[in-house]
Design a protein around this motif. Structure first.
Motif, PDB file in Angstrom:
ATOM      1  N   PRO A   5       0.804  -1.217   0.000  1.00  0.00           N
ATOM      2  CA  PRO A   5       0.000   0.000   0.000  1.00  0.00           C
ATOM      3  C   PRO A   5       0.841   1.274   0.000  1.00  0.00           C
ATOM      4  O   PRO A   5       0.410   2.298  -0.470  1.00  0.00           O
ATOM      5  CB  PRO A   5      -0.817  -0.112   1.291  1.00  0.00           C
ATOM      6  N   LEU A   6       2.050   1.180   0.530  1.00  0.00           N
ATOM      7  CA  LEU A   6       2.858   2.394   0.606  1.00  0.00           C
ATOM      8  C   LEU A   6       3.435   2.773  -0.748  1.00  0.00           C
ATOM      9  O   LEU A   6       3.856   3.893  -0.967  1.00  0.00           O
ATOM     10  CB  LEU A   6       3.994   2.207   1.612  1.00  0.00           C
ATOM     11  N   ARG A 189      -2.132  19.587   3.435  1.00  0.00           N
ATOM     12  CA  ARG A 189      -2.362  18.194   3.817  1.00  0.00           C
ATOM     13  C   ARG A 189      -3.774  18.020   4.378  1.00  0.00           C
ATOM     14  O   ARG A 189      -4.445  17.021   4.137  1.00  0.00           O
ATOM     15  CB  ARG A 189      -1.349  17.736   4.870  1.00  0.00           C
ATOM     16  N   THR A 195     -10.623  14.418   6.097  1.00  0.00           N
ATOM     17  CA  THR A 195     -11.226  15.435   6.956  1.00  0.00           C
ATOM     18  C   THR A 195     -11.496  16.712   6.169  1.00  0.00           C
ATOM     19  O   THR A 195     -12.538  17.357   6.353  1.00  0.00           O
ATOM     20  CB  THR A 195     -10.299  15.732   8.146  1.00  0.00           C
ATOM     21  N   VAL A 212     -24.212  10.606   5.450  1.00  0.00           N
ATOM     22  CA  VAL A 212     -23.139   9.695   5.040  1.00  0.00           C
ATOM     23  C   VAL A 212     -22.186   9.420   6.201  1.00  0.00           C
ATOM     24  O   VAL A 212     -21.239   8.652   6.053  1.00  0.00           O
ATOM     25  CB  VAL A 212     -22.324  10.195   3.823  1.00  0.00           C
TER      26      VAL A 212
ATOM     27  N   ALA B 144     -17.478   8.131   4.639  1.00  0.00           N
ATOM     28  CA  ALA B 144     -17.088   8.944   5.801  1.00  0.00           C
ATOM     29  C   ALA B 144     -17.258   8.171   7.103  1.00  0.00           C
ATOM     30  O   ALA B 144     -16.439   8.277   8.016  1.00  0.00           O
ATOM     31  CB  ALA B 144     -17.908  10.232   5.833  1.00  0.00           C
ATOM     32  N   ARG B 147     -14.429   5.689   8.101  1.00  0.00           N
ATOM     33  CA  ARG B 147     -13.071   6.182   8.297  1.00  0.00           C
ATOM     34  C   ARG B 147     -12.636   5.966   9.740  1.00  0.00           C
ATOM     35  O   ARG B 147     -13.383   6.228  10.667  1.00  0.00           O
ATOM     36  CB  ARG B 147     -13.023   7.667   7.960  1.00  0.00           C
ATOM     37  N   LEU B 151      -7.157  12.658  12.465  1.00  0.00           N
ATOM     38  CA  LEU B 151      -6.693  13.795  11.673  1.00  0.00           C
ATOM     39  C   LEU B 151      -5.174  13.840  11.608  1.00  0.00           C
ATOM     40  O   LEU B 151      -4.589  14.053  10.546  1.00  0.00           O
ATOM     41  CB  LEU B 151      -7.243  15.086  12.267  1.00  0.00           C
ATOM     42  N   GLN B 154      -3.804  11.391   9.245  1.00  0.00           N
ATOM     43  CA  GLN B 154      -4.065  11.785   7.857  1.00  0.00           C
ATOM     44  C   GLN B 154      -3.068  12.837   7.395  1.00  0.00           C
ATOM     45  O   GLN B 154      -2.512  12.754   6.298  1.00  0.00           O
ATOM     46  CB  GLN B 154      -5.468  12.365   7.731  1.00  0.00           C
ATOM     47  N   ILE B 155      -2.842  13.836   8.265  1.00  0.00           N
ATOM     48  CA  ILE B 155      -1.974  14.942   7.852  1.00  0.00           C
ATOM     49  C   ILE B 155      -0.526  14.472   7.735  1.00  0.00           C
ATOM     50  O   ILE B 155       0.176  14.836   6.808  1.00  0.00           O
ATOM     51  CB  ILE B 155      -2.112  16.108   8.843  1.00  0.00           C
ATOM     52  N   LEU B 156      -0.106  13.633   8.683  1.00  0.00           N
ATOM     53  CA  LEU B 156       1.274  13.149   8.648  1.00  0.00           C
ATOM     54  C   LEU B 156       1.446  12.016   7.641  1.00  0.00           C
ATOM     55  O   LEU B 156       2.561  11.606   7.353  1.00  0.00           O
ATOM     56  CB  LEU B 156       1.693  12.677  10.035  1.00  0.00           C
ATOM     57  N   GLY B 157       0.339  11.485   7.123  1.00  0.00           N
ATOM     58  CA  GLY B 157       0.438  10.399   6.159  1.00  0.00           C
ATOM     59  C   GLY B 157       0.969   9.120   6.782  1.00  0.00           C
ATOM     60  O   GLY B 157       1.788   8.426   6.191  1.00  0.00           O
ATOM     61  N   PRO B 159       1.172   5.225   7.984  1.00  0.00           N
ATOM     62  CA  PRO B 159       0.828   4.044   7.168  1.00  0.00           C
ATOM     63  C   PRO B 159      -0.640   3.639   7.290  1.00  0.00           C
ATOM     64  O   PRO B 159      -1.283   3.357   6.282  1.00  0.00           O
ATOM     65  CB  PRO B 159       1.743   2.960   7.730  1.00  0.00           C
ATOM     66  N   ARG B 162      -2.756   5.908   5.281  1.00  0.00           N
ATOM     67  CA  ARG B 162      -2.553   5.751   3.839  1.00  0.00           C
ATOM     68  C   ARG B 162      -3.182   4.465   3.336  1.00  0.00           C
ATOM     69  O   ARG B 162      -3.771   4.435   2.255  1.00  0.00           O
ATOM     70  CB  ARG B 162      -1.060   5.770   3.530  1.00  0.00           C
ATOM     71  N   ARG B 163      -3.053   3.403   4.134  1.00  0.00           N
ATOM     72  CA  ARG B 163      -3.694   2.139   3.739  1.00  0.00           C
ATOM     73  C   ARG B 163      -5.195   2.335   3.610  1.00  0.00           C
ATOM     74  O   ARG B 163      -5.813   1.902   2.642  1.00  0.00           O
ATOM     75  CB  ARG B 163      -3.416   1.061   4.788  1.00  0.00           C
ATOM     76  N   LEU B 166      -6.156   4.405   0.635  1.00  0.00           N
ATOM     77  CA  LEU B 166      -5.998   3.634  -0.595  1.00  0.00           C
ATOM     78  C   LEU B 166      -7.142   2.634  -0.770  1.00  0.00           C
ATOM     79  O   LEU B 166      -7.690   2.478  -1.864  1.00  0.00           O
ATOM     80  CB  LEU B 166      -4.660   2.896  -0.563  1.00  0.00           C
ATOM     81  N   ALA B 167      -7.505   1.967   0.324  1.00  0.00           N
ATOM     82  CA  ALA B 167      -8.609   1.011   0.245  1.00  0.00           C
ATOM     83  C   ALA B 167      -9.901   1.727  -0.134  1.00  0.00           C
ATOM     84  O   ALA B 167     -10.670   1.247  -0.976  1.00  0.00           O
ATOM     85  CB  ALA B 167      -8.769   0.291   1.581  1.00  0.00           C
TER      86      ALA B 167
END
Lengths: 344, 302
Positions: A5-6, A189, A195, A212, B144, B147, B151, B154-157, B159, B162-163, B166-167
């Motif tokens: 995934p990465l 970001r 978000t 949703v 939504a 998830r 936060l 998400q901001i720092l990305g 893993p 990101r997974r 991506l999913a």
């Protein structure tokens, strides 16, 4: 999913990314070497602080659709909190004081955002107006906040980070530039994250967003907190890097409107908009007045000159908004597309 | 538009043999007239639900039961209370009496904010898209509730974030592909033609793989071609996910071809429930439709 995934395919560097890189090289490399003190002190440092404030307000108003007229109040909270933290906790490094000042502003934003759970549109704007007036009142009335200085004037400590002094025009510019760059990356970001998507979802259709599964109340408060954090840091820059001596009157309703106009002219819901708008609202008048002085000579009455300059600026604002209600960012996009078509 | 009631097999759509995939539950409750079947297999069960705005009754004492994999149409003349019923089931309105059971849980008022977590998704009669978001982001927003990443992650990305992103992106792309929205995936949803916007809304509802899908006039204002496509999408949604579908639709031809069971409302009352054939033969339904046919035509002309 078999693929790691990465190892997601990264988007190819587009023209926008390259332009951004060029801009950073210009801002960090060329401008500091060639710029004059006037350029740093009178143009670039206030431009950066106001652009950052616009960026913060844009997260709230442009992305989440929550109208606020309290931006100057959050700037003031950030500035005065950072001042008090560095004054009363002398062991605190300056970046930490500014960061904590931003967090205090975020807290204030969280409280100011509570009415947003019930109010929207103009009604919400009026409730943020109350924050604006309350902060102005508190700064004037509570002497402790300004260390009991007459009429609330504070003088910011010198800009020294880890023994390195930034206390000259160029240093103050570079310090502001670094803070603004960092926060812009974080804001980018945020708006690109799920978000950030939720913020826009609430703006565009709150009912559908709730159905949703967007946590509407939490997301609205988050928008207020993050926005106020960024605006608070902008206020700290305004006080520490630009003016260095600030009074509460510098954070009045006019300033709030100025920041709102920056966002509207620049383009709601775009990060570039804050910078374009700040350039238009904060830098253009100075350029106009210099131009006027150069063209008409020193003998011309300065009051008349200022009036003419305001009229020109007003006409420009109207022209831009008629041409493109979505602001300078959209105008730029269109020009870019036209250029691209011609090149192709 | 449509004459009141028409024979079931009207278009080419109706004659095509339906592919029945294995995903479709075997015990499909196609037959059976009573709404009170055994509760275990039901995804949605509305029991004696009543709603009034001040003195105006939107609907009263409605019973409705929908099983997994069932397409249940709710039809009736304008103002019969169909949309109000959907809005009450999704928690936008607070009914005065009765309950709504979704899966195992029963509610006097359905919590709108928990709806997605309960496995319910809906579309709106008047579009309720996020106009400023791209088609892809609109579809993604349907996830939504699923998830988990915070936060900061998400901001720092990080893993995990990101997974998850991506999913979710994969799930959204799959839906976008199925609905033929690939070419417009990056366009702002608000700038698309109406028919495509309706499709995006369906995509947003489908992406979370809901157990219960509520479609409020998904084909209103569409051309015949668009209607045929939308019919195909709805049928495919049932085949692939086995979702229970409640469908409000004015086009009787579509309703008769698409639905397993039909409930007819008139003036806020349920006057019939049954298979399309049963409902079509019901004297009360015929009376309601024929009796209102002229006014209906006026309303639609207006």
């Amino acid at each position: 999913m078999d693929a790691l995934p990465l190892a997601a395919p990264r988007p190819r560097p587009s023209a926008g990314v390259l332009g951004l890189a060029a801009l950073l090289v210009l801002a960090y490399g060329i401008v500091p070497l060639t710029g004059t003190s006037y350029l740093f002190e009178a143009l670039l440092t206030p431009f950066l602080a106001l652009a950052l404030a616009g960026l913060g307000l844009n997260l709230l108003t442009g992305y989440a659709g929550l109208l606020s007229l309290g931006s100057a109040a959050f700037m003031a909270v950030g500035a005065y909190a950072a001042f008090n933290l560095s004054l009363r906790l002398p062991f605190l490094p300056l970046p930490a004081a500014i960061l904590l000042g931003g967090l205090v502003a975020a807290l204030a934003g969280l409280v100011a955002g509570l009415p947003a759970l019930r109010l929207r549109g103009f009604y919400l704007a009026v409730s943020t107006l109350a924050v604006q007036f309350f902060v102005a009142w508190a700064l004037n009335r509570i002497g402790w906040i300004s260390n009991d200085s007459p009429s609330g004037i504070i003088t910011a400590p010198g800009l020294v980070v880890a023994g390195l002094s930034f206390d000259d025009p160029r240093g103050r510019y570079l310090f502001s530039l670094s803070v603004v760059t960092l926060l812009t990356v974080l804001a980018w970001r945020l708006v690109a994250s799920p978000t950030g998507r939720n913020l826009v979802a609430i703006r565009d259709n709150e009912t559908a967003a709730r159905l949703v599964g967007v946590k509407v109340a939490r997301t609205k408060l988050l928008a207020f907190a993050v926005s106020s954090f960024v605006i608070g840091i902008a206020g700290a820059l305004w006080a520490f890097a630009y003016l260095r001596t600030v009074e509460p009157a510098g954070f009045n309703l006019d300033r709030s409107f100025q920041i709102l106009f920056i966002v509207i002219i620049g383009g709601l819901g775009t990060l570039r908009g804050a910078f374009l708008g700040a350039g238009f609202i904060a830098v253009l008048p100075l350029l106009l007045s210099r131009l006027g002085a150069a063209v008409l000579g020193d003998g011309f009455d300065s009051g008349t000159l200022e009036m003419v300059q305001r009229m020109v600026l007003g006409a420009l604002i109207v022209a831009v908004l008629i041409r493109e209600p979505a602001g300078l960012a959209a105008l730029l996009d269109r020009a870019g597309r036209r250029l691209g078509r011609r090149a192709a | 538009m449509q004459p009141a009631l028409r024979p079931v097999r009207s278009g080419p759509e109706g004659r095509r043999p339906l592919p029945r995939s294995a995903a479709r539950p075997a015990a499909l409750p196609v037959a059976g007239g009573s709404p009170h079947r055994d509760r275990a297999g039901l995804v949605l069960s509305i029991e004696g639900l009543s709603l009034a705005f001040g003195g105006t009754v939107a609907f009263a004492e409605i019973d409705l039961a929908v099983g997994a994999g069932e397409i249940h149409a709710v039809i009736g003349p304008n103002g019969a209370g169909k949309s109000s019923l959907i809005n009450a089931v999704t928690g936008l309105y607070a009914p005065q009496a009765g309950r709504v059971r979704i899966g195992a849980e029963a509610f006097a008022r359905v919590p709108a904010g928990r709806l997605a977590a309960l496995g319910v998704a809906r579309t709106f009669q008047n579009l309720a898209l996020f106009a400023g978001l791209s088609v892809r982001d609109n579809v993604l927003s349907g996830l939504a509730a699923a998830r988990r990443a915070g936060l900061g992650a998400q901001i720092l990305g990080l893993p995990a974030a990101r997974r998850e992103a991506l999913a979710h992106r994969d799930a959204a792309e799959a839906v976008i592909g199925r609905l033929g929205l690939g070419a417009v995936a990056d366009r702002p949803a608000g700038r698309l033609p109406y028919g495509l916007q309706k499709r995006v809304e369906l995509g947003r509802a489908l992406v979370a793989r809901p157990r219960l899908l509520l479609l409020d006039e998904p084909m209103a204002g569409m051309t015949a071609t668009e209607k045929a496509e939308m019919t195909g999408f709805i049928r495919a949604a049932r085949e692939t996910s086995g979702a229970a579908i409640v469908l409000i639709e004015h086009d009787i031809g579509v309703v008769m071809r698409l639905s397993d069971r039909v409930t007819v409302l008139d003036h806020g009352r349920r006057i019939a429930t049954g298979t399309p054939a049963q409902v079509q033969a019901d004297p009360a339904v015929i009376a309601a439709y024929l009796g209102l046919a002229d006014e209906d035509a006026d309303a639609e002309a207006a």
